[in-house]
Design an enzyme around this catalytic site. Structure first.
Site, PDB file in Angstrom:
ATOM      1  N   SER A 149     -10.581  -0.432   4.048  1.00 37.55           N
ATOM      2  CA  SER A 149      -9.720  -0.693   5.215  1.00 37.55           C
ATOM      3  C   SER A 149      -9.117   0.622   5.693  1.00 37.55           C
ATOM      4  CB  SER A 149      -8.578  -1.638   4.831  1.00 37.55           C
ATOM      5  OG  SER A 149      -9.105  -2.798   4.270  1.00 37.55           O
ATOM      6  N   ARG A 195       0.851  -1.213   0.000  1.00 42.40           N
ATOM      7  CA  ARG A 195       0.000   0.000   0.000  1.00 42.40           C
ATOM      8  C   ARG A 195       0.881   1.257   0.000  1.00 42.40           C
ATOM      9  NH1 ARG A 195      -2.238  -3.728  -0.768  1.00 42.40           N
ATOM     10  NH2 ARG A 195      -4.188  -4.554   0.070  1.00 42.40           N
ATOM     11  N   GLU A 217      -4.183   3.453   6.461  1.00 49.14           N
ATOM     12  CA  GLU A 217      -4.088   3.190   5.018  1.00 49.14           C
ATOM     13  C   GLU A 217      -4.758   4.344   4.265  1.00 49.14           C
ATOM     14  OE1 GLU A 217      -4.984  -0.841   3.692  1.00 49.14           O
ATOM     15  OE2 GLU A 217      -5.910  -0.064   1.872  1.00 49.14           O
TER      16      GLU A 217
HETATM   17  C1  LIG Z   1     -15.532  -0.400   0.193  1.00 52.52           C
HETATM   18  C2  LIG Z   1     -14.090  -0.148  -0.196  1.00 52.52           C
HETATM   19  C3  LIG Z   1     -13.266  -1.216  -0.428  1.00 52.52           C
HETATM   20  C4  LIG Z   1     -11.921  -1.000  -0.785  1.00 52.52           C
HETATM   21  N1  LIG Z   1     -11.131  -2.089  -1.005  1.00 52.52           N
HETATM   22  C5  LIG Z   1      -9.819  -1.921  -1.320  1.00 52.52           C
HETATM   23  C6  LIG Z   1      -8.979  -3.046  -1.568  1.00 52.52           C
HETATM   24  O1  LIG Z   1      -9.411  -4.196  -1.546  1.00 52.52           O
HETATM   25  N2  LIG Z   1      -7.673  -2.809  -1.837  1.00 52.52           N
HETATM   26  C7  LIG Z   1      -7.149  -1.555  -1.904  1.00 52.52           C
HETATM   27  O2  LIG Z   1      -5.945  -1.423  -2.171  1.00 52.52           O
HETATM   28  N3  LIG Z   1      -7.933  -0.462  -1.683  1.00 52.52           N
HETATM   29  C8  LIG Z   1      -9.249  -0.614  -1.404  1.00 52.52           C
HETATM   30  N4  LIG Z   1     -10.047   0.484  -1.170  1.00 52.52           N
HETATM   31  C9  LIG Z   1      -9.442   1.839  -1.181  1.00 52.52           C
HETATM   32  C10 LIG Z   1      -9.610   2.607  -2.519  1.00 52.52           C
HETATM   33  O3  LIG Z   1     -10.643   2.065  -3.288  1.00 52.52           O
HETATM   34  C11 LIG Z   1      -8.306   2.623  -3.337  1.00 52.52           C
HETATM   35  O4  LIG Z   1      -7.254   3.143  -2.570  1.00 52.52           O
HETATM   36  C12 LIG Z   1      -8.435   3.440  -4.603  1.00 52.52           C
HETATM   37  O5  LIG Z   1      -7.309   3.240  -5.431  1.00 52.52           O
HETATM   38  C13 LIG Z   1      -8.614   4.946  -4.345  1.00 52.52           C
HETATM   39  O6  LIG Z   1      -8.987   5.547  -5.571  1.00 52.52           O
HETATM   40  P1  LIG Z   1      -9.655   6.991  -5.611  1.00 52.52           P
HETATM   41  O7  LIG Z   1      -9.715   7.402  -7.030  1.00 52.52           O
HETATM   42  O8  LIG Z   1     -10.943   6.980  -4.893  1.00 52.52           O
HETATM   43  O9  LIG Z   1      -8.568   7.861  -4.838  1.00 52.52           O
HETATM   44  P2  LIG Z   1      -8.795   9.141  -3.930  1.00 52.52           P
HETATM   45  O10 LIG Z   1      -9.359   8.708  -2.609  1.00 52.52           O
HETATM   46  O11 LIG Z   1      -9.537  10.184  -4.661  1.00 52.52           O
HETATM   47  O12 LIG Z   1      -7.284   9.616  -3.726  1.00 52.52           O
HETATM   48  C14 LIG Z   1      -6.370   8.834  -2.979  1.00 52.52           C
HETATM   49  C15 LIG Z   1      -4.985   9.493  -3.014  1.00 52.52           C
HETATM   50  O13 LIG Z   1      -4.440   9.397  -4.333  1.00 52.52           O
HETATM   51  C16 LIG Z   1      -4.150  10.706  -4.864  1.00 52.52           C
HETATM   52  N5  LIG Z   1      -4.496  10.661  -6.294  1.00 52.52           N
HETATM   53  C17 LIG Z   1      -5.705  10.315  -6.820  1.00 52.52           C
HETATM   54  N6  LIG Z   1      -5.658  10.362  -8.168  1.00 52.52           N
HETATM   55  C18 LIG Z   1      -4.399  10.757  -8.495  1.00 52.52           C
HETATM   56  C19 LIG Z   1      -3.730  11.002  -9.736  1.00 52.52           C
HETATM   57  N7  LIG Z   1      -4.355  10.877 -10.903  1.00 52.52           N
HETATM   58  N8  LIG Z   1      -2.441  11.406  -9.693  1.00 52.52           N
HETATM   59  C20 LIG Z   1      -1.784  11.563  -8.520  1.00 52.52           C
HETATM   60  N9  LIG Z   1      -2.366  11.342  -7.310  1.00 52.52           N
HETATM   61  C21 LIG Z   1      -3.653  10.943  -7.300  1.00 52.52           C
HETATM   62  C22 LIG Z   1      -5.014  11.656  -4.069  1.00 52.52           C
HETATM   63  O14 LIG Z   1      -4.479  12.961  -4.054  1.00 52.52           O
HETATM   64  C23 LIG Z   1      -5.014  10.992  -2.693  1.00 52.52           C
HETATM   65  O15 LIG Z   1      -3.845  11.309  -1.996  1.00 52.52           O
HETATM   66  C24 LIG Z   1     -11.410   0.312  -0.872  1.00 52.52           C
HETATM   67  C25 LIG Z   1     -12.270   1.403  -0.655  1.00 52.52           C
HETATM   68  C26 LIG Z   1     -13.601   1.171  -0.340  1.00 52.52           C
HETATM   69  C27 LIG Z   1     -14.500   2.350  -0.122  1.00 52.52           C
END
Ligand SMILES: Cc1cc2nc3c(=O)[nH]c(=O)nc-3n(C[C@H](O)[C@H](O)[C@H](O)COP(=O)(O)OP(=O)(O)OC[C@H]3O[C@@H](n4cnc5c(N)ncnc54)[C@H](O)[C@@H]3O)c2cc1C
Length: 339
Positions: A239, A165, A335
């Site tokens: 998580s 992560r 995380e």
């Molecule tokens: C129900 C649920 C289950 C999940 N299960 C998992 C799992 O099994 N495994 C796992 O690893 N994660 C899991 N996650 C966490 C999440 O889905 C991931 O971390 C996902 O990749 C976040 O994507 P996002 O676009 O929503 O990021 P955001 O929450 O919008 O951003 C996260 C971070 O990334 C940065 N960021 C976003 N886009 C960019 C970009 N284009 N360039 C540079 N920086 C950027 C943001 O500034 C921020 O710091 C889960 C979340 C939920 C709600």
């Protein structure tokens, strides 16, 4: 022309439904929008912060600067060899749609990462992982834009310094680059990873001995839907804490006191302990504190029962960390990105 809104509340743009205002906000749908935003930020001396699907953030205070909501979409098979294919998606594409696209084209490698929320661009930031697979296992390259200069840079696997992560984008290069597109190298023949306990059990329960790509996707969907709260009905960010990596010696000491303490081997001398088990056994599973709590099926997930504030969530995070430290002597690490 890019529409820049002042004082935009971000609450509804996060899956935890907790937020604060952004000083300035814009939705970007193309490379031109991004370039325009970079020029605007430079001219107005504002820093840029990127929001994808908002599924891995707890926004606890006003974000000073320009927040860009990434909606730059599109995906395609870029190159095909005899046994592999390179598939690329723009960073504002939905991760779930991306995995679906690869499965529909009978390409194997992303199936265990099905149903992870958020955008393609955030996936390398924390090297998303699930059911025994991490993005790094199939990652090919990414294109990123320097938010200060607007220059493009290609990152190959070694440049990203992927860890559990973790990546260079959470550390040394935090806030420096906008990840514009991500490419993965997938297999044309199914190369299924079925070692993960709950996945193996689910397939066995269904009587599937030789699973297809689509069987694996269906099994993952069933496991996830039965265990994880849907943010659409119960706001959460997945998580909240990372599993804890520690030495075998510390694990053995704890095992004497807590028989049944689960672990995964990391190397000959190191193990990983599931944070969910620790939180559950510190008494937090299903416990509510006003509008926030730890989920009743998966103690690792902090949930918002409605109208929770960042202060309430922060207080619970502190409480959980202190309880785990007191009982097991181990330090939980978030995380979720707390902004
Ligand atoms: C129900 C649920 C289950 C999940 N299960 C998992 C799992 O099994 N495994 C796992 O690893 N994660 C899991 N996650 C966490 C999440 O889905 C991931 O971390 C996902 O990749 C976040 O994507 P996002 O676009 O929503 O990021 P955001 O929450 O919008 O951003 C996260 C971070 O990334 C940065 N960021 C976003 N886009 C960019 C970009 N284009 N360039 C540079 N920086 C950027 C943001 O500034 C921020 O710091 C889960 C979340 C939920 C709600």
């Amino acid at each position: 022309m890019l529409k820049i809104e002042p004082n935009k509340n971000l609450t509804r743009l996060t899956t935890l439904q907790i937020g604060a205002p952004a000083e300035f906000f814009a939705v970007i749908k193309s490379r031109e929008d991004l370039d325009e935003a970079i020029v605007w930020a430079k001219k107005n001396k504002k820093t840029i912060w990127i929001l994808g699907g908002g599924s891995n953030v707890l926004i606890s205070k006003k974000i000073v600067g320009l927040v860009l909501k990434n909606e730059i979409r599109g995906m395609a098979i870029k190159k095909e060899g005899a046994t592999t294919a390179i598939v690329e998606a723009k960073s504002g594409e939905s991760w779930i749609r991306f995995v679906n696209f690869t499965v529909e084209h009978n390409l194997s490698g992303l199936e265990n990462l099905f149903l992870i929320y958020g955008t393609v661009g955030a996936a390398p930031v924390q090297n998303i992982g699930a059911y025994g697979v991490e993005l790094k296992d199939v990652f090919y390259s990414l294109t990123a834009i320097d938010l200060k200069t607007g220059c493009e840079r290609i990152f190959k696997p070694a440049d990203c310094r992927f860890g559990y992560r973790d990546s260079i984008f959470k550390n040394k290069l935090k806030g420096r680059y906008f990840i514009y597109s991500v490419a993965v190298k997938l297999s044309k023949k199914p190369s299924l990873k079925l070692d993960y306990g709950s996945l193996r059990e689910k397939l066995a329960e269904q009587g599937i001995k030789k699973p297809s790509l689509k069987d694996v996707v269906a099994a993952i969907a069933e496991i996830r839907n039965s265990k994880l709260p849907n943010p659409g009905t119960l706001p959460n960010a997945g998580s909240f804490f990372k599993n804890i990596e520690t030495s075998l010696a510390i694990y053995k000491k704890l095992l004497k006191k807590y028989p049944g303490l689960p672990f995964w081997p990391v190397s000959a001398a190191r193990v990983k302990i599931p944070a969910g088990w620790l939180i559950e056994n510190a008494g937090f599973k299903g416990k509510k504190f006003g509008s926030v709590g730890m989920h009743d099926k998966q103690a690792l997930i902090l949930v918002n029962y409605g109208g929770a504030s960042a202060k309430q969530a922060g207080a619970l995070v502190k409480k959980v960390k202190a309880a785990v430290k007191k009982k097991f002597g181990l330090d939980l690490e978030e995380e979720v990105n707390i902004i």
